[in-house]
Design a protein around this motif. Sequence first.
Motif, PDB file in Angstrom:
ATOM      1  N   ARG A  96       0.718  -1.320   0.093  1.00 61.82           N
ATOM      2  CA  ARG A  96       0.006  -0.027   0.115  1.00 61.82           C
ATOM      3  C   ARG A  96       0.789   1.320   0.054  1.00 61.82           C
ATOM      4  O   ARG A  96       0.544   2.220  -0.428  1.00 61.82           O
ATOM      5  N   ARG A 130     -10.208  -6.889  -2.709  1.00 60.57           N
ATOM      6  CA  ARG A 130     -10.522  -5.580  -1.929  1.00 60.57           C
ATOM      7  C   ARG A 130      -9.132  -4.789  -1.759  1.00 60.57           C
ATOM      8  O   ARG A 130      -9.446  -3.657  -1.584  1.00 60.57           O
ATOM      9  N   ASP A 134      -8.656  -0.799  -3.158  1.00 57.29           N
ATOM     10  CA  ASP A 134      -8.577   0.229  -2.378  1.00 57.29           C
ATOM     11  C   ASP A 134      -7.116   0.846  -2.828  1.00 57.29           C
ATOM     12  O   ASP A 134      -7.211   2.050  -2.743  1.00 57.29           O
ATOM     13  N   LYS A 138      -7.115   4.515  -4.172  1.00 52.94           N
ATOM     14  CA  LYS A 138      -6.177   5.578  -3.320  1.00 52.94           C
ATOM     15  C   LYS A 138      -5.239   6.221  -4.701  1.00 52.94           C
ATOM     16  O   LYS A 138      -5.109   7.581  -4.586  1.00 52.94           O
TER      17      LYS A 138
END
Length: 644
Positions: A96, A130, A134, A138
Amino acid sequence: MRPFLTQNVKHKILKASVISFDIFDTLLVRPYLNPTDLFLHMEKHYNRQFFRDCRISAEQDAREDTDAPDITLDEIYNHIDDNFKDLKQKELEWERMVLRANPQIKDIYDFALKNGKRIVIASDMYLPSRFIADILHKNGYKGYEKLYVSGEIGATKCEGTMFDLIIKDMGVKPEKILHIGDNNNSDYKKPRKYGLCAIHYPGISQYFEKNNERIARFCEKTKNDLGASILASIMAYHNLIKKDDKYWDNLGYEYAGPVIYGYTRFIEKKSHEQGINNLLFVARDGYTLERVFNTFNNDITNSYIYAPRLLNLICRLDYARKDISQSSAIIEYFAKKDRKIFDLYKKANLKTWRNYHEFIQNNINLFIPLAKKEYLQYQKYLQKNIKKDGNTGIVDTITARFSSQKIIEFVLGDKYIGFYWAVLKGAYEGIFKYHEFIKENKNTNDVFTKNWNFMEFLMTAPEYPIKQLKTDGTPIYDESPSESEQTRKQIYPYISDGALDFAKDIYKMFNGADIYLNGSILVAWINCFIDVPDKNDYKYMTKIQHAGDSNHKEYLPLFSVSTPLYFVIFHPVRAMKQIRKAMWRTRFQTILLCISSPIKIRIHGLQKFRVLLFPKLKYRYFDLILRFTKKHLYEISVGKPKEL
């Protein structure tokens, strides 16, 4: 920007009904040459030895242990050693953190969306859908109809079954679907086999590794190094988005930034190990060092302090007696302040180093009181800027005589720890406490790069040379700076800001984690710049000259010089002298050198006889070597001579 045919892609998008995008290395990019370098980065950051190897083995074991088309992250961590199971969530956090949008593909994605095209996203990936959704959100990827992730749907691009599923779900003919991705098999051959249109988009890092000579050389010299992987990937990305008209900003980002960031992370690490809670960044080299240091520093107080070499000369009368630039600097400084010294200096006929040395020693009673006055003035300045409690470190670049550390320790009567890029071994070795980023070795290019003056240019400040300090510590600059100094002062703020932008990007991308840019990696990166100049480098670097003497009187080309034809015609001797001193030469300049020095003959008795034709050429084109014994050698060569 890389020559990806954006307009051609957009033309094909307009003809299609559905646009399918790959994710990793297409929509999203990681700052690593190899995806598994993320695992190595985690290993180093968390000090979890062998994590990368175990993580790779666990994925292989999971694939071998299933009949399903693909696997999930949970299945991978079911096969990993118990010592590393806690890193599953950390891996998601790092993905992430480091994944970011590919600006070139983002433009194409937005074009498809704006033109009403249906968009699907397809990936052979073990990460949860999922989680991927995300990250896409973002990074600004919105408005797509469906996300296909192989680990969850039981179909893959590499086998082609995912494309069959996309065709059925979209309800359109295969030829109305355009797929874009980086894998030649999964994203180009397979979709075409299923009747889709496809465009192969080479990954950014891989493209620049093959098509940018600097990056290619760097990657060849620094294989399997994490810091090199990150640096090459970041620079490939920067090459994609940079504006060519911002030369000095780009130079700061691509070269000053990595050098200063790697060096200051080393300083931070050693400071924590030594319990140092205050750092003095010595002017002028410390200007951008301090700016970059404070992009990641949280707990070490620091200040920018003046301790020029001239102060060590005038406060301590400490000079190398055979160095005229040092002894003359002392005499000229005090001649401006004291009438007696001025009159004696005016009458003296000083030519050799011995003349200068004897002038100082014969008039030492005049110099000592003046030096003491300068010493007391500087002492007040230092006392205001140095914390009395805690441990203090002094930051500089390269040193041989420890001039900054010496004057600070002498004036304050205390011992400090110095931080240096490298220390030239000599008479002062063992007297001062210090840490060096790179230890000196026989190959100076591995320490100082092939042009240390360029490194000093990258690590300087937008200030003129300092002549003295006022009682409050305010510097008094050269009142009549040279044209070279004026140019440098005008240019350097862009370089410094570029370096700062690099450091800020690194902090944002890795949330403050180190990227392990060690000294050898940074030297290799700088040397690749030096070895492969482009047209812009020649153009802009002709403006830059560097002063290597204490008095800042002798300026030499940093890399290249401009020699117009009229200058060569009317001032041939001066022109050839300038060309010989230049490190980079244009074809015209090389031809002139070859004409002026077409042949060299080197004779060493009857043992060695070498005939060198056009030795000033950049490359060696031919050589014939006859070696009869270890001592007897005869050679004829064309081009740059080979070291024998």
